[in-house]
Design a protein around this motif. Sequence first.
Motif: not given
Length: 149
Positions: A55-56, A67-71, A74-76, A99-100
């Motif tokens: 994720a990092s 979009s990168n930050v939210l994706r 969602a992973r961590h 929410l994620l």
Amino acid sequence: GQVLQFVSEELRADKEIVLHAAAQDERALEFAGPQLLAKASLAELRRQAFALRGASEIVRKNASSRSNVLRAAARHPFSLYFASEDLKRNPDVQNQVRLLSSNAAHISSGPGSPTAKLLTDFAAELRSAAFPRAGVEPREPMALSLTCA
């Protein structure tokens, strides 16, 4: 990663510090404090460190990309640390991460799992950081719809 062997027990018990160190070098988990290991298994910490590493890397490619930050979140959720300051402070991004995190907590190994607790704690921290003044209520999170083609 091995720097954890020289820090205080208090720091070695801090999940966020240990996970960030283990995301860089998995050997850092060898120095996780007993208090942390009593709360989460080594396998769970290893899994979370792996997720945080991936994720990092997503966020570091473009820390200003929503979009990168939210994706990545969602992973961590701890990957938000690497986001630009503007995105960290953006209430809509905070709501989406909340929410994620809450969705991931429900999907994880159950409400009592270490992952669920991590995500629930993170959502609470975000809520208190985003709305520090008494009497200010958070807005409802925006719905996130993902479709597979």
